[in-house]
Design an enzyme around this catalytic site. Structure first.
Site, mmCIF file in Angstrom:
data_model
loop_
_atom_site.group_PDB
_atom_site.id
_atom_site.type_symbol
_atom_site.label_atom_id
_atom_site.label_comp_id
_atom_site.label_asym_id
_atom_site.label_seq_id
_atom_site.Cartn_x
_atom_site.Cartn_y
_atom_site.Cartn_z
ATOM 1 C CE1 TYR A 144 37.458 43.414 35.587
ATOM 2 C CE2 TYR A 144 37.271 41.281 35.679
ATOM 3 C CZ TYR A 144 36.819 42.262 35.088
ATOM 4 O OH TYR A 144 35.893 42.106 34.302
ATOM 5 C CG ASP A 238 45.300 45.635 33.327
ATOM 6 O OD1 ASP A 238 44.498 44.709 33.292
ATOM 7 O OD2 ASP A 238 45.192 46.608 32.789
ATOM 8 C CE LYS A 266 38.764 50.906 34.532
ATOM 9 N NZ LYS A 266 37.600 50.429 34.892
HETATM 10 P P1 KE4 Z 1 36.787 46.798 30.658
HETATM 11 O O1 KE4 Z 1 36.712 45.409 29.663
HETATM 12 O O2 KE4 Z 1 35.696 46.562 31.768
HETATM 13 O O3 KE4 Z 1 36.753 47.840 30.046
HETATM 14 O O4 KE4 Z 1 38.409 46.518 31.531
HETATM 15 C C1 KE4 Z 1 38.524 45.500 32.199
HETATM 16 C C2 KE4 Z 1 39.807 45.889 33.251
HETATM 17 C C3 KE4 Z 1 40.920 45.562 32.944
HETATM 18 N N1 KE4 Z 1 41.985 45.939 33.686
HETATM 19 C C4 KE4 Z 1 41.529 46.409 34.782
HETATM 20 C C5 KE4 Z 1 42.903 46.817 35.828
HETATM 21 C C6 KE4 Z 1 40.322 46.958 35.283
HETATM 22 O O5 KE4 Z 1 40.074 47.577 36.370
HETATM 23 C C7 KE4 Z 1 39.371 46.478 34.253
HETATM 24 C C8 KE4 Z 1 37.756 47.046 34.480
HETATM 25 N N2 KE4 Z 1 37.711 47.648 36.045
HETATM 26 C C9 KE4 Z 1 36.177 47.331 36.531
HETATM 27 C C10 KE4 Z 1 36.331 47.983 37.665
HETATM 28 N N3 KE4 Z 1 36.883 47.408 38.676
HETATM 29 C C11 KE4 Z 1 35.219 47.790 35.565
HETATM 30 C C12 KE4 Z 1 33.889 48.017 36.126
HETATM 31 C C13 KE4 Z 1 32.988 46.709 35.595
HETATM 32 O O6 KE4 Z 1 33.346 45.637 35.670
HETATM 33 O O7 KE4 Z 1 31.808 47.199 35.346
#
Ligand code: KE4
Length: 428
Positions: A144, A238, A266
């Site tokens: 993801y 990523d 994060k």
């Molecule tokens: P954000 O747009 O949520 O800040 O980041 C997206 C993203 C991109 N790449 C990786 C590897 C990620 O894990 C994420 C976001 N992770 C999720 C948790 N698995 C965020 C939690 C959520 O979607 O509320």
């Protein structure tokens, strides 16, 4: 645990916010029950609005490696806030954080800050397309990378490696340039390069955290690097989740393969909204205003968020051996869970990378998304809710990752393992 106030709050929230949440995973859909509304955090703990205390292994999905209400990060934010919240103009703190990160990675000479991981990845992909003058991208099933259109894809039909939209609202045209491959399966990537001579980049979570915790095999990453070099495609790591979590240098601290572009999020925001993407100068200089690839953001590099990120990173850089402690605690936890599950004939696979940990209710090692999907998600849901009732706040999906923070210690972990022993007995 009595959670009547969370139940009422959830009903109220659903009247004005879709699903009652601002991000779907928070709704507890895959584990059932009512999501807890959080009042406050304190170190390794969070408190819901009914006053219940939980050990927090979610830590806002990764950012809070120092736990909640870390004094140094709070002081940095308060000092910054006193000077103003945002200027929409350059500030030296952006340069300071950029230098901190560039110094840590020989694959990064320049970096740009944005406000989320999604934005970082979306920008990195546009940059890769602009740099290579190619349109197609390769991603992996189970990884993801945020919710930008070209990444909301699922496996296409049959032999086609081209993706189809995984969400309504994403036109098929927006995903026809996205090819899908299998994690840890280099043949599936070779097939993508056979199906397209127009691949701008391959994007991968080098330590996948969104299908549960599944690290890429080092040899696979090396072969990926060779394939990208041979075909003039950029390799994007990523590390939004694994960055500063698996190691001070993320996956790049654990394996030798070097990416062309890295995305972060994060931890580098310390809990504030920050994403970033970095690469060699010749790639990054393609970005506007010097280069032709457009990318922008009102709150990009927000000085308050930058100060939070700087404080968060400074603590880690000052004490890099902290990762040994975090990994020891993660192993102590997962070994305890594995033993407790075994005592109750429950198959459990576990994985640790630095402060990240995962476990699958599965009788086989999980090496890709197909393996992960064979996990017993019903058993996971039962385990999750029982642990919650006993004051342990785990990620509310089998396909997420757990985190250890610096405010945790062996006693806390041993108490959680004792709770798990009780819970495994109840659910077996
Ligand atoms: P954000 O747009 O949520 O800040 O980041 C997206 C993203 C991109 N790449 C990786 C590897 C990620 O894990 C994420 C976001 N992770 C999720 C948790 N698995 C965020 C939690 C959520 O979607 O509320």
């Amino acid at each position: 645990m009595q959670i009547t106030k969370s139940k009422t709050a959830f009903d109220e929230a659903k009247k004005v916010i879709p699903g009652g949440v601002d991000s779907p995973v928070r709704a507890f859909k895959s584990v059932g029950g009512t999501p807890l509304f959080i009042e406050k955090g304190e170190g390794a703990y969070i408190y819901d609005i009914d006053g219940n205390r939980y050990v927090d292994f979610v830590q806002s999905w990764g950012p809070l490696i120092h736990g909640h209400c870390d004094e140094d990060i709070q002081d940095a934010v308060i000092d910054a806030v006193k000077k103003g919240l945002s200027f929409g103009a350059p500030t030296t703190v952006e340069t300071e954080l950029a230098k901190e990160i560039c110094e840590m990675f020989d694959s990064i000479e320049k970096i740009r800050f944005v406000s989320s991981g999604t934005e970082a990845v979306m920008s990195a992909i546009r940059l890769a397309r602009g740099y290579t003058n190619k349109d197609d991208i390769v991603k992996f099933e189970g990884c993801y990378h945020g919710h930008s259109d070209s990444l909301l894809v699922q496996a296409g039909s049959g032999a086609a490696t081209f993706g189809t939209p995984s969400s309504p609202g994403v036109p098929a045209d927006f995903t026809k340039h996205t090819l899908l491959a299998k994690y840890n399966d280099i043949q599936s990537v070779k097939k993508c390069f056979e199906n397209s001579q127009d691949i701008a980049c391959v994007i991968i979570e080098p330590i996948a955290g969104n299908m549960g915790l599944v690290p890429a095999e080092e040899e696979f990453l090396e072969e990926l690097r060779e394939l990208c070099d041979k075909n003039g495609a950029l390799l994007i790591f990523d590390e939004v989740m694994s960055g500063f979590r698996a190691h001070l240098k993320g996956a790049q601290g654990l394996i030798k393969t070097k990416p062309d572009i890295v995305t972060f999020g994060k931890v580098i925001g310390g809990g504030m909204p920050v994403g970033a993407f970095g690469a060699r100068k010749d790639i990054m200089d393609k970005l506007s205003p010097d280069g032709p690839v457009y990318q922008a953001g009102t709150l990009s590099g927000n000085p308050v968020a930058m100060n939070a990120g700087l404080a968060s990173l400074a603590k880690l850089k000052k004490n890099p051996t902290i990762y040994d402690k975090l990994e020891m605690l993660a192993k102590r936890l997962t070994d305890g869970l594995k033993e407790a599950a075994k005592q109750n004939d429950i198959p459990l696979q576990t994985c640790v990378r630095g402060s990240m940990f995962g476990f699958f209710f599965n009788d086989k090692e999980v090496k890709n998304f197909d393996d992960a999907l064979k996990s017993d998600t019903k058993m996971f849901a039962k385990f999750h809710s029982k642990m919650l009732e006993n004051g342990v706040y785990l990620a509310c999906s089998q396909f997420e990752t757990g985190f250890i923070c610096t405010k945790m210690d062996e006693k806390l972990i041993d108490d959680v393992v004792k709770t798990a022993e009780k819970v495994f007995k109840e659910i077996s």
